[in-house]
Scaffold this active site. Structure first.
Site, PDB file in Angstrom:
ATOM      1  N   HIS A  99       0.849  -1.190   0.000  1.00  0.00           N
ATOM      2  CA  HIS A  99       0.000   0.000   0.000  1.00  0.00           C
ATOM      3  C   HIS A  99       0.885   1.239   0.000  1.00  0.00           C
ATOM      4  O   HIS A  99       2.107   1.139   0.026  1.00  0.00           O
ATOM      5  CB  HIS A  99      -1.008  -0.017   1.151  1.00  0.00           C
ATOM      6  CG  HIS A  99      -0.409  -0.058   2.525  1.00  0.00           C
ATOM      7  ND1 HIS A  99       0.376   0.945   3.033  1.00  0.00           N
ATOM      8  CD2 HIS A  99      -0.477  -1.005   3.502  1.00  0.00           C
ATOM      9  CE1 HIS A  99       0.747   0.648   4.260  1.00  0.00           C
ATOM     10  NE2 HIS A  99       0.266  -0.550   4.565  1.00  0.00           N
ATOM     11  N   HIS A 139       3.949   1.691   2.266  1.00  0.00           N
ATOM     12  CA  HIS A 139       5.198   1.011   1.889  1.00  0.00           C
ATOM     13  C   HIS A 139       5.910   1.784   0.774  1.00  0.00           C
ATOM     14  O   HIS A 139       7.127   1.942   0.790  1.00  0.00           O
ATOM     15  CB  HIS A 139       4.921  -0.421   1.411  1.00  0.00           C
ATOM     16  CG  HIS A 139       4.151  -1.240   2.397  1.00  0.00           C
ATOM     17  ND1 HIS A 139       2.900  -1.731   2.125  1.00  0.00           N
ATOM     18  CD2 HIS A 139       4.443  -1.625   3.662  1.00  0.00           C
ATOM     19  CE1 HIS A 139       2.452  -2.404   3.190  1.00  0.00           C
ATOM     20  NE2 HIS A 139       3.370  -2.354   4.128  1.00  0.00           N
ATOM     21  N   CYS A 184       1.321 -10.056  19.827  1.00  0.00           N
ATOM     22  CA  CYS A 184       0.479  -9.475  18.775  1.00  0.00           C
ATOM     23  C   CYS A 184       1.046  -9.904  17.431  1.00  0.00           C
ATOM     24  O   CYS A 184       2.185  -9.562  17.094  1.00  0.00           O
ATOM     25  CB  CYS A 184       0.453  -7.943  18.866  1.00  0.00           C
ATOM     26  SG  CYS A 184      -0.347  -7.214  17.407  1.00  0.00           S
ATOM     27  N   CYS A 240       1.972  -7.010  15.041  1.00  0.00           N
ATOM     28  CA  CYS A 240       3.283  -6.408  15.320  1.00  0.00           C
ATOM     29  C   CYS A 240       4.406  -7.432  15.226  1.00  0.00           C
ATOM     30  O   CYS A 240       5.573  -7.046  15.170  1.00  0.00           O
ATOM     31  CB  CYS A 240       3.323  -5.813  16.723  1.00  0.00           C
ATOM     32  SG  CYS A 240       2.237  -4.413  16.980  1.00  0.00           S
ATOM     33  N   CYS A 280      -4.008  -4.521  21.367  1.00  0.00           N
ATOM     34  CA  CYS A 280      -2.863  -3.817  20.812  1.00  0.00           C
ATOM     35  C   CYS A 280      -3.372  -2.499  20.235  1.00  0.00           C
ATOM     36  O   CYS A 280      -4.276  -2.501  19.393  1.00  0.00           O
ATOM     37  CB  CYS A 280      -2.219  -4.648  19.698  1.00  0.00           C
ATOM     38  SG  CYS A 280      -1.136  -3.645  18.644  1.00  0.00           S
ATOM     39  N   HIS A 314      -2.950  -2.349  16.214  1.00  0.00           N
ATOM     40  CA  HIS A 314      -3.775  -3.197  15.350  1.00  0.00           C
ATOM     41  C   HIS A 314      -5.215  -3.356  15.831  1.00  0.00           C
ATOM     42  O   HIS A 314      -6.041  -3.936  15.134  1.00  0.00           O
ATOM     43  CB  HIS A 314      -3.106  -4.567  15.171  1.00  0.00           C
ATOM     44  CG  HIS A 314      -1.825  -4.474  14.401  1.00  0.00           C
ATOM     45  ND1 HIS A 314      -0.604  -4.289  15.009  1.00  0.00           N
ATOM     46  CD2 HIS A 314      -1.589  -4.461  13.071  1.00  0.00           C
ATOM     47  CE1 HIS A 314       0.330  -4.199  14.080  1.00  0.00           C
ATOM     48  NE2 HIS A 314      -0.226  -4.282  12.902  1.00  0.00           N
ATOM     49  N   LYS A 351      -3.442   5.440  10.734  1.00  0.00           N
ATOM     50  CA  LYS A 351      -2.372   4.841   9.955  1.00  0.00           C
ATOM     51  C   LYS A 351      -2.994   4.012   8.833  1.00  0.00           C
ATOM     52  O   LYS A 351      -3.998   3.349   9.032  1.00  0.00           O
ATOM     53  CB  LYS A 351      -1.534   3.926  10.855  1.00  0.00           C
ATOM     54  CG  LYS A 351      -0.337   3.361  10.139  1.00  0.00           C
ATOM     55  CD  LYS A 351       0.385   2.321  10.983  1.00  0.00           C
ATOM     56  CE  LYS A 351       1.494   1.694  10.168  1.00  0.00           C
ATOM     57  NZ  LYS A 351       1.934   0.404  10.673  1.00  0.00           N
ATOM     58  N   LYS A 356      -3.346  -2.581   6.230  1.00  0.00           N
ATOM     59  CA  LYS A 356      -4.224  -3.642   5.773  1.00  0.00           C
ATOM     60  C   LYS A 356      -5.246  -3.984   6.855  1.00  0.00           C
ATOM     61  O   LYS A 356      -6.431  -4.100   6.591  1.00  0.00           O
ATOM     62  CB  LYS A 356      -3.361  -4.873   5.452  1.00  0.00           C
ATOM     63  CG  LYS A 356      -4.133  -6.113   5.104  1.00  0.00           C
ATOM     64  CD  LYS A 356      -4.641  -6.100   3.690  1.00  0.00           C
ATOM     65  CE  LYS A 356      -5.386  -7.397   3.400  1.00  0.00           C
ATOM     66  NZ  LYS A 356      -6.063  -7.355   2.129  1.00  0.00           N
TER      67      LYS A 356
HETATM   68  N1  MSP Z   1       8.802  -6.690   8.163  1.00  0.00           N
HETATM   69  C1  MSP Z   1       8.891  -5.605   9.075  1.00  0.00           C
HETATM   70  C2  MSP Z   1      10.173  -4.828   8.888  1.00  0.00           C
HETATM   71  C3  MSP Z   1      11.415  -5.636   9.010  1.00  0.00           C
HETATM   72  S1  MSP Z   1      12.831  -4.674   8.674  1.00  0.00           S
HETATM   73  C4  MSP Z   1      14.106  -5.618   9.156  1.00  0.00           C
HETATM   74  C5  MSP Z   1       7.726  -4.663   8.887  1.00  0.00           C
HETATM   75  N2  MSP Z   1       7.106  -4.721   7.706  1.00  0.00           N
HETATM   76  S2  MSP Z   1       5.844  -3.837   7.319  1.00  0.00           S
HETATM   77  O1  MSP Z   1       5.520  -4.253   5.981  1.00  0.00           O
HETATM   78  O2  MSP Z   1       4.829  -3.974   8.292  1.00  0.00           O
HETATM   79  O3  MSP Z   1       6.248  -2.332   7.356  1.00  0.00           O
HETATM   80  C6  MSP Z   1       7.435  -1.904   6.778  1.00  0.00           C
HETATM   81  C7  MSP Z   1       7.560  -0.408   6.825  1.00  0.00           C
HETATM   82  O4  MSP Z   1       6.499   0.228   6.160  1.00  0.00           O
HETATM   83  C8  MSP Z   1       7.619   0.133   8.242  1.00  0.00           C
HETATM   84  O5  MSP Z   1       8.707   1.031   8.365  1.00  0.00           O
HETATM   85  C9  MSP Z   1       6.360   0.880   8.386  1.00  0.00           C
HETATM   86  O6  MSP Z   1       6.431   1.939   9.259  1.00  0.00           O
HETATM   87  C10 MSP Z   1       6.145   1.340   6.946  1.00  0.00           C
HETATM   88  N3  MSP Z   1       4.798   1.675   6.808  1.00  0.00           N
HETATM   89  C11 MSP Z   1       3.735   0.830   6.823  1.00  0.00           C
HETATM   90  N4  MSP Z   1       2.619   1.592   6.825  1.00  0.00           N
HETATM   91  C12 MSP Z   1       2.948   2.902   6.856  1.00  0.00           C
HETATM   92  C13 MSP Z   1       2.241   4.096   6.820  1.00  0.00           C
HETATM   93  N5  MSP Z   1       0.936   4.135   6.835  1.00  0.00           N
HETATM   94  N6  MSP Z   1       2.975   5.245   6.751  1.00  0.00           N
HETATM   95  C14 MSP Z   1       4.337   5.251   6.671  1.00  0.00           C
HETATM   96  N7  MSP Z   1       5.006   4.147   6.715  1.00  0.00           N
HETATM   97  C15 MSP Z   1       4.340   2.972   6.910  1.00  0.00           C
HETATM   98  O7  MSP Z   1       7.436  -3.899   9.780  1.00  0.00           O
END
Ligand code: MSP
Length: 508
Positions: free
Chosen positions: A17, A20, A125, A128, A142, A145, A294, A297
């Site tokens: 999304h 990311h 969780c 997380c 949590c 989430h 935030k 998903k």
């Molecule tokens: N797999 C772990 C990271 C492991 S790194 C050794 C993880 N993955 S994640 O897919 O959940 O998120 C990855 C990154 O995307 C995180 O830094 C997270 O903050 C960022 N984002 C996910 N949603 C976000 C927003 N809505 N806004 C900004 N960044 C966000 O955590």
């Protein structure tokens, strides 16, 4: 200079999304900018596969986790590709090269005497992928989430994080810029100062993951596996070549604030224990919010970045995500804002500036530009401080401030057109030289802006340079300086850079 930049590796339990895309875009802007400066750059992104939540989704779909991951990974590879991100490697934690590196890494912790066995019981969780203390829960849930965590009780291998409190504090005290922005540094440092608890680095009864080398009945806890990606990738990204000595520890990790502890506390401790140097720097950014929540998903309010790219193009999405919210802070994102910036800033401020400039060179000078830099030019004064100002901001990860600084010049050039009124000068043959100097300065200013924007707008910037009759790939950073435009002819009115979009809500 060596410049190694990373994004977190993303969980593959769903498709990407805009949250990311946000981190990937920021990392790519930094990587491209440093390449412009002639630095030796390596940019890593990829996916995190060995999570419980990944195994769960696979099971729901009746697939083995690896089979599931193999199917969905294409959607994750498409994220950097469609964003025009220039990652030098795409890591999957299921890569054999990664798994063997993790095993060696964990063995080093064990050999250092930092691992012991204990029973753990606590609230886990899955969203997380972390245990939560009672104090962190809100009404038993949590807060991130909004789900009830699960009670897990099992015999695991533990890492002696508590033994690293002193060394981490010394590291933080010695390197005040280890974590940026400063308020995140303070947050991490106070967490360490508040006392550290050992954490489990293994899971029993989960087949999906990297086996613990001295106890094959357990696999590595997803974070003990995932963090290591930043170092493991260097060992096998280029077959037959170990990039480790070249790029470690010159690494800059970008991450969202939700994973600060893992990166700013656990990761340096794990590295110290395993005998590696700690990272050069970590930058913690905020959340992109949609309706003040935030984007995620599990909250069901996702924006698909590929849909936005289909409608607005990668450059507009990159520009908006760098510009809409001050990088480092939380901020709200909306499609209206994307459309607004597309029309007002990209199409009008920048697109029209190029159209007018090329049209006037074509019309008033027959497409011919003589080299006429001058010492007292106001465009010179406008662009001269730009290279240093932008670089200084990007050195502090201020991708929002840097693009705003470039935009000051874009606006300044638009004002210059109005105040010089070349259409008036063109009426008066005796003012020919002034006309030539004005259009030269304008073309040169637009060239400077195009180079300065190349890291943000990798599709548009070469088009601007070509429209001005220059070479589209001359984007080295020392080109961000006044008066480097050479004499040329054959300049014709440029095609619009950002055409009108008739179905602006198609992605909504
Ligand atoms: N797999 C772990 C990271 C492991 S790194 C050794 C993880 N993955 S994640 O897919 O959940 O998120 C990855 C990154 O995307 C995180 O830094 C997270 O903050 C960022 N984002 C996910 N949603 C976000 C927003 N809505 N806004 C900004 N960044 C966000 O955590």
């Amino acid at each position: 200079m060596r410049y190694y930049v990373t994004t977190p590796i993303y969980y593959v339990n769903a498709t990407p999304h805009i949250g990311h895309a946000y981190t990937t875009i920021a990392a790519d802007i930094l990587a491209r900018h440093h390449r412009q400066r002639g630095d030796d750059v390596f940019f890593l992104t990829g996916v995190d596969e060995h999570a419980s939540k990944v195994a769960r989704v696979a099971e729901e779909q009746g697939l083995e986790p690896k089979e599931y991951a193999d199917r969905i990974v294409g959607a994750w590879r498409a994220l950097p590709e469609r964003l025009n991100a220039t990652n030098d490697f795409f890591i999957r934690t299921s890569d054999e090269g990664h798994k063997s590196f993790v095993q060696d890494f964990l063995q080093r912790l064990y050999d250092a005497g930092d691992v012991y066995q204990d029973v753990y019981a606590g609230w886990y969780c899955v969203g997380c992928e972390a245990f939560k203390t009672e104090a962190e829960l809100v009404d038993g849930k949590c807060p991130i989430h909004e789900t009830t965590p699960e009670w897990i009780e099992e015999k695991n291998w533990f890492f002696r994080l508590s033994a690293y409190q002193g060394r981490l504090l010394a590291l933080y005290d010695e390197r005040r810029d280890f974590v940026l922005p400063a308020f995140r540094y303070n947050e991490a440092r106070s967490f360490i100062a508040g006392g550290l608890q050992d954490f489990s680095i293994s899971r029993a009864g989960q087949p999906w993951g990297v086996p613990i080398p001295w106890d094959e009945s357990q696999v590595a806890y997803v974070w003990a596996d995932a963090l290591v990606n930043y170092r493991s990738a260097l060992s096998y990204a280029r077959p037959g070549e170990d990039l480790g000595p070249r790029f470690w520890p010159a690494v800059r990790h970008l991450l969202g604030k939700d994973i600060l502890r893992f990166h700013c506390v656990y990761w340096p401790a794990l590295l110290l224990s395993a005998g590696y140097e700690v990272p050069q720097q970590l930058f913690v950014h905020g959340y992109l919010l949609l309706d003040d929540r935030k984007i995620s998903k599990s909250l069901g309010n996702v924006l698909d970045p590929l849909d936005l790219i289909d409608v607005y193009g990668a450059d507009a999405v990159r520009f908006w995500s760098a510009r809409a919210v001050s990088f480092g802070q939380d901020g709200s994102a909306s499609i209206d804002d994307l459309r607004e910036r597309y029309e007002r800033e990209l199409a009008n401020d920048l697109g029209n500036l190029l159209s007018r400039t090329t049209a006037m060179i074509s019309r008033y000078l027959d497409g011919r530009l003589a080299a006429r830099p001058s010492d007292d030019s106001s465009v010179r004064a406008l662009v001269e401080p730009l290279a240093a100002d932008v670089a200084k901001r990007l050195d502090r990860y201020d991708i929002t401030g840097a693009v705003e600084r470039i935009w000051e010049v874009v606006r300044g050039l638009n004002r210059y057109v109005e105040s010089q009124a070349p259409w008036q000068l063109a009426k008066d043959e005796s003012r020919r030289e002034e006309l030539e100097r004005t259009l030269y300065d304008l073309a040169d200013g637009v060239r400077v802006v195009a180079i300065a924007l190349a890291a943000y707008l990798p599709e548009t910037s070469p088009r601007i340079l070509a429209a001005l009759g220059g070479s589209p790939d001359e984007i080295a950073w020392d080109g961000v300086a006044y008066g480097l435009t050479l004499a040329r002819d054959g300049v014709v009115p440029a095609e619009p850079l950002y055409p009108r979009i008739d179905a602006p809500t198609a992605a909504a």
